[in-house]
Structures are given as structure tokens and as C-alpha cells.
Enzyme design. Sequence first.
Site, PDB file in Angstrom:
ATOM      1  CE  LYS A   1      -4.070   2.205   2.818  1.00 42.64           C
ATOM      2  NZ  LYS A   1      -5.174   1.573   3.967  1.00 42.64           N
TER       3      LYS A   1
ATOM      4  CB  SER B   1      -8.243   3.670   2.525  1.00 42.27           C
ATOM      5  OG  SER B   1      -7.465   2.628   3.395  1.00 42.27           O
TER       6      SER B   1
ATOM      7  CB  SER C   1      -8.508   0.503   5.694  1.00 48.69           C
ATOM      8  OG  SER C   1      -9.294   2.081   5.662  1.00 48.69           O
TER       9      SER C   1
END
Lengths: 488, 476
Positions: A79, A154, A178
Site C-alpha cells: 500500500k 482504503s 481499511s
Amino acid sequence: MSLYKLTLRELQEKFTKGEVTACEIVQAYQLRINQVEPKVRAYITLTKESAMAQAEALDEKLKGWRRTMPLMGMPVAVKDNICTQNVLTTCASRMLGNFVPPYDASVIARLRGQSYLLLGKTNLDEFAMGSSTENSAFGPSRNPWNLSRVPGGSSGGSAAAVAADLCAAALGSDTGGSIRQPAACCGVVGLKPTYGRVSRFGLVAFASSLDQIGPITKDVADAAMVLGVIAGHDPLDSTSANLPVPDYAKALKKKDFKKLKVGVPREYFAEGLDPEVEQAVQAAIEEIKQLGAEIKEIALPRTDAAIATYYLIATAEASSNLARYDGVKYGLRSKETANLLDMYMKTRQEGFGPEVKRRIMLGTYALSAGYYDAYYGKAQAVRTLIRQDFEAAFREVDLIVTPVTPTPAFKLGEKSEDPLQMYLSDIYTISVNLAGNPAISVPCGFSKTGLPIGLQLIGRPFEEETLLRGAHAYEQATGWRAKRPNIR
Amino acid sequence: MAYEVVIGLEVHAQLLTQSKMFCACGTKFGLPANSQTCPICLGMPGTLPVINKKAVEMAVRTGLALQCRIGEKNRFARKNYFYPDLPKGYQISQYEAPICEQGSVEVEVGQAKKPIRIRRAHLEEDAGKNIHEAGAHGSRVDLNRAGTPLLEIVTEPDMCSADEVVAYLKQLRETLMYLEVCDGNMEEGSLRCEPNLSLRPVGQKAFGTKVELKNINSFKFVKEAIEYEIKRQTKVLNEGGKIAQETRLWDSDKGETATMRSKEEAHDYRYFPDPDLVPLSLSPEWIEELRTTLPELPGARQRRFVGEYGLPKYDAEVLTGTKAMADYFEACVRLFPQPKTVSNWVMGELLRELNNAGVSAAASPVSPERLVSLLQLVEKATISLKVAREIFPELYASGKAPEQIVQEKGLTQVSDEGALAKIIDEVIAKNHAQVEQYRGGKEAVLGFLVGQVMKSSGGKANPGKVNELLKKKLAG
């Protein structure tokens, strides 16, 4: 069978036996990325050249050596809010559009220590603020199961990358869901470890008391394998727990729920839950019962206060964490500014997207003189009560089972005009961050339209073993993992 | 109307740790800009602070020396504001749970003793420095100092004159230096003080409006700034005006204070507990262990110097002015147990040379052993006291042993009666008038004659012997 379809463990076995080289692995994934990534857009940065260079160096080094480390030669996506030395780390923000960290996050240092292969940095909602990956300055990612749907967020890029076989495993971060919510939306496994289980050093902070890095993988055993590498005390993170890391693979040996009490919180099956999701989750609970669990209805009475509490604490911390983006030291600096104040204002105006600005303002307000006690102070008090709810529940049960999301993945644009609706999509995951417990999302079915549905298991703090055992037992007893997206 | 002034003091003391408060960078002063930085003290994304144990130790020892209660569970908080020298956009400080609370320092002003209460002392990190060069395009930032540990020590509003503030500050500085937690250098900014000051009509209980003073970097300016501010406020009040609550900057060139920012412009710092740092738990055992490492503090040492060595109070005060000087004195006394003689030398010859060179007693080129050798030469009458005083500057400058200097210069005292008798006879012959006066009963003239003998001997004559022989001759 194509290499990219393999689980991390399967690929690792082949690599350990010498059946494939690191270069072959990278080539296979890069081919896959070339075909599918333009549709899914899981990545912000692809590290094509450095991945190949890493693979070549590794193959060279390994000649005649035994290959022993779990993630050696394994292609991983990270990420883009986790710092990678010499690799762009943008947080999906214009503010850090040019930011190349001179250091690795501690989790990356561990992966690097195992000679992993970094395939690229995945898309996210800007600074991890969002539930759909639509708040990315570089455009949204797509759900591999249906390209008109969001992948969740996210960590939507990481979940989509794993679901679309664009990496063997990925790292995400979870502040309010997330990791788990996009894993559910994309039909993969997402594990949020206990707060303090994994070092946060090098994870660009959104809300420091809630953030936690965790794996997103193709199955539960892969998640256990990655967790085993990234977990453990880090002297660079004062909030990381100084506890031994168990052998998580061992926890997977018991493929049942025998002698486990599993709680079903009635507050999680109330208004707002999509009937298809409810049905899938209830069926999963029945399956868990069949696997030997004693199912108990439990209460988590402060559930209704979780969203409000979360959006005060998370935004308050964010307003402070994001103050460093001021145009002075790194990242964006607005051009043509008249004076210092003007530079600050224009830089932050141009650098941050609307959701980030909204949260900075909310958080600044919550901490302001005269409002602190009513908002931030009160939220901290309620947070304690929510934690106590979980403590009380876990005196009666070993695991808690709930839905991950109220609905399957929604359409792009569907909620982007309505922040409150967007915030509500985290309703089942947020309490866990406030309490600090570990939780995992595993696939438990599909909607009629073919979208994945996730099941959440929540465990006691630092008892990831029980969590993984349960999730693994359920996964092995059901066949959901066999179905793969057909990306069109 | 008659007013009385009420003053409280905030002091920032830079702690003498090797590394910064929350990272491993060094804390040296005066290195090239930004050479002492890392991703953590530069506030780069994702980096986290880790508490410097040594700084905590220094804070606890200081707290104990200031009679504070040590917070067994204290925690760090973020103080949020934007400024280019503050890389994270917040300063890590302590707010609700400081490490030290409720202490006290006794100060002496004139003959009176007065306790000044310490409200709190808390740990925090220093900011960097903005650099504005004339003619340069834009400003620059040096973050070498960013993250250096500070202990902020805050008093209650217990002082009521500039002299009291100076007395408190001197005593605090001595204590910090005795503890070896701060070098006390006000010019370099290792010790910074910010007085809070208000006036109220004599007899009134409620405080007047408070003004905070900044940019004061010497004891002299502390006194000047406070006295200026008292006059300014008295004038405003006497003219029927109101004091504005504000922060004022001291301008040492103009000798006056000027508004820096008003109350309305004051920041809302939005303090909240730093989620990156867990509450700091200090065990009572560890605190007690640190208590045993406390050195004898200036006040106690002063009292002991009077009691144990029989020194005048003034001597004791001067000698305990710094730990290094007091240590030096005691090292000498151990070798030469005549405290008052040692005190005279340390306070006189030695201190003069040290002050001229701007050197601490710890770095004195004349070691206690060397000074004692010199005193022993006088004691054994190898040289006269006068000669000893005369050669001291050379002793200080050359680093030679006193015996060597005495030998090289042939300064050994003359005690040989034959040699002295010869000089005395000459003096008696040359100073007929004075000899007559003495014999006529004016005994005071003896001193003059002794002086003449000393002079003709080039200072080498043993004055005791000269006295004795001279008296004999004059009587005979």
C-alpha cells in the site's frame, strides 16, 4: 497452471524446490499486470525494473544455496502509505506526489530481510481516508469482480491486486476497516492484527492510535505466513508490543471450532444490513456451528456510538499528523506565494483533496479550546466503554463473528457525494480499531449479482492464533475461495 | 497609587544528553546547518518518536533536587502550531501529566530567605532555527536543534522584585549545573527564561493583567527587562490606562520591551496526548535509585563549608558558586588542611586568572596539586607569600611546577642570618632618621624598615626573620 494463480504458499513451495526462479516469477506477474492492470488500476507505482533487478540478484545469490525464508522471492504489493526506501510513496496525495523516502518502514525492512520482491505500490484513498479508493489523487481502482464497482478502501488497491492476481500477497493498513472492508469487497482475506502487534514505523500516520498494518492475501494460511514475518516488537515504535511472536502456521492445524465459543453480537444484525449479506453471514454462522463451535448471542451495547467516536478520535489525530505537510521540507510546495502564511495555505489547499480537508477541519475543531472536553475528551471516554464491551464479551466467548460490510461493493460514484453514507460502510469494522482487537475478513459467499461477501471474525488482543484457526477452519470447510473473478 | 509586582518564571533548560529527545541524532552546538538531523527529527512521514531515557533521568534528578513530586505516570502531549522551524507541525511536550510537580526552591535576597514554589517541570523537544540572511532570497531553516531535549521549569507567581527573580534564576542555574543536566549558558540559549509579570495595587488580592516577556539572554537583561516593565506598567496604570494581556519582546539595544503578540493572536495549541508514545511509567524504586545519585546541592554545600571548614559565609558562597570550583577547593583542602588559606588563594589569585581566561575551575591549568605545592613552599618558608603571589600568573600560564619556577628564577627565600644581617645593617645606615624615630618610641616605623629590607633583598628575605633581626639590632 499460471504462476500468478498460486497462493503464496504454493508459489513458495515451487520456489524452494527450485522449480521456478525469482526472475520467472517476476516475468509471470509482469505479464499478468500488463494484461489486467489497465482495467483494475490497483497500482500507483509499478517497480518493474527494480523488481526484475531484485529477482536477478536473488537468483544469482541463491545458486547452490537452500531457500528457506518464507517470503524469499515472493512478489508482494505494498500500500502506498507504507514507506519504501528509494521508491515513491505518495499516500495517493498530490501533497506527496514526489516523495521518495530515504528509509524503509520497519515491515518493509523485514520483508527486505527475507529478499521479497516488491512489485509496486498500490492505490488507496488519500492518506487512507475513505472506503472506496475513490479519494485517490491518481484516480480510483476498480473491483476485479465488477469493474463498475469500487474495490472498497482504503486499501482498495492492495485488495484488488490480490483478487486480480496482480501480486501473490499485499500489505494494507487498517484504521477503521481499511484492510477488512476492501478484502470483503474483493473476495480475499484481510487481517488487521492487534494494535501493537505490527510496527507502525514508516506507515504514514492517519490516526496513530488506530492504524495497524496487516496482510491481504488469497487465503488464510497465506495471511498467517505474512503475519509471522511482519509481527513483533520494534524498538522504533513505542506502541509496538514487546511480546513473542507465535508460530501462526501451527495454529492452522486444528481445522475445526471444537471447544470454541463464538459470539454473535445482536447489534450487528440490525437496521441497515443488506438481506443478502445477512443471509450469507447467518449461513456462515451455521457452518461454524457445524464445525463444533458453541454459538452464543452477545451484546456490544455501545456499537451505535462507534462511528461518532471514531470520527472524532481519528480526525483529531489526523489533523495533527497531517500538519507536517506544510511545503517547507518535502512534498508539494505551492509556487508563487507571497509570504509564509500564504505558502502554508496555498500548499495545503492544492495538496490535499476534499475528504482530507474535511477530516482535518473536523479534527481541528474537536481539539479546539472550549470544545475539547465535549468532543475529543468525550470520545476518549466512550472509546474506553467500547473497549470494555469487548472485554466483557470476550469473558464469555473466544471469537466474535459479524458481517464486514453492510452491503457488497457499491458502484463508483454512488456514495462519493454523501460522506455520511460512506462513513456508515465502516460500521462493522470501526469498533474493533477503537478496542484494539485483531480481526479478519474471509469470503463467505456472493450476492446474486456475483459480488463477494465477507465474514468478520474478531479475537482477543494478541490472540491472532485463535482468529486464524477459526478463519482457516471456516475457509477450508467452504469452497468460496475456488471462485475467481473473470476480469472484463 | 502604590503597586506591587507579581512575577512567575518559565525557564527552558537544554538537557546535556548526547542524543536528541526522540531520536539518535547528536546535540552538539554550532555544527553546519542540518548536519545533525535524521528522518525522525525532520518530521518525515511515517517516522515515530522514541523517548530518550537519559533525558527522563535528568528530569527526575532535577525534580528531586527541586523537591518536586515525580509523576509516576506521566505522559507526552502534542502542542500543535505551524512554524517552519517545527518540522512536525507540533511540538512533543507534556501537558496534563508533567514529570515533576509541586517543588520549591529557597532563595536569599539580602538577609531574607524566601521559598519560591515550583508549579511543574516538564520534558519537551526544542524547535530548530529560522535563518534570515540580509540580501538572501527567502529564509532558511536549520533543524540541528530540533528535537533537543528541554526541561521547562515553571514557578508559581511567588516573586515580587527583579532581584528575587535574579536570585531564583541564579540558584536554579547553579542547581542545574551541579546536577550536570544543563550547561547553564544563557547566551547560547541553553538556559532561557520568560518572566510573567503583573502589577496590582498594594493590598489587593486579585492578580493584575499578566504580560509575558521573551528574548532575555543574560542575568543583566533579566533585571533590566523586569525593571523596565514595572516602570512601564506603573506609568500606564497611573495614567488611567489598562494593561493589555500580551507577549512582549525585550530589546537589549534599546533597553525596552515591545509588543510581540496580543492575547487575541495567541495560539490555540490544541494539546492532546501523543498517541505515538505510551504513558511513561516510572517505578518508585527507580526514582529512589536516582535520588541516591544526587550530588550535594549548592545550599547544603555552602552550609557545610561554613560548619566543617570554619569559612566565612561570603567565602562559602563564592566557592560553591559552581560545582567545579567547590570540588577544586575541597581537593586542595584534602591535601593542605588550612581551609581559609586555600579559600584566599582560590577566591583570589586563581579565580582572577580563571575569570580573565573565561575558564571553569574544572579546566584550570593549575591543578589542585600544583596550587598546594605552592602553598607548601610558603608554609615551609622556601618562598615568601609575596613571591608566591607574584609567580602565580606564570604558574597559571606556563603549566610548570612551582618548584621549577622558584628554582629557575632563584627566588628561594633568604633566611640565613648572616646574609640578612648584612642587608639590615645597610638599611639602618641609610635610614638614620627613621631609626631615631623608632628608638624614640614610634614603633610603627618598624614596618617601613622591614619593607626597606625586603626591597633590597628583591623580596626574597624571610619577613619573619627580618622582623626578628631588625628588632634585635635596633634594640642593641
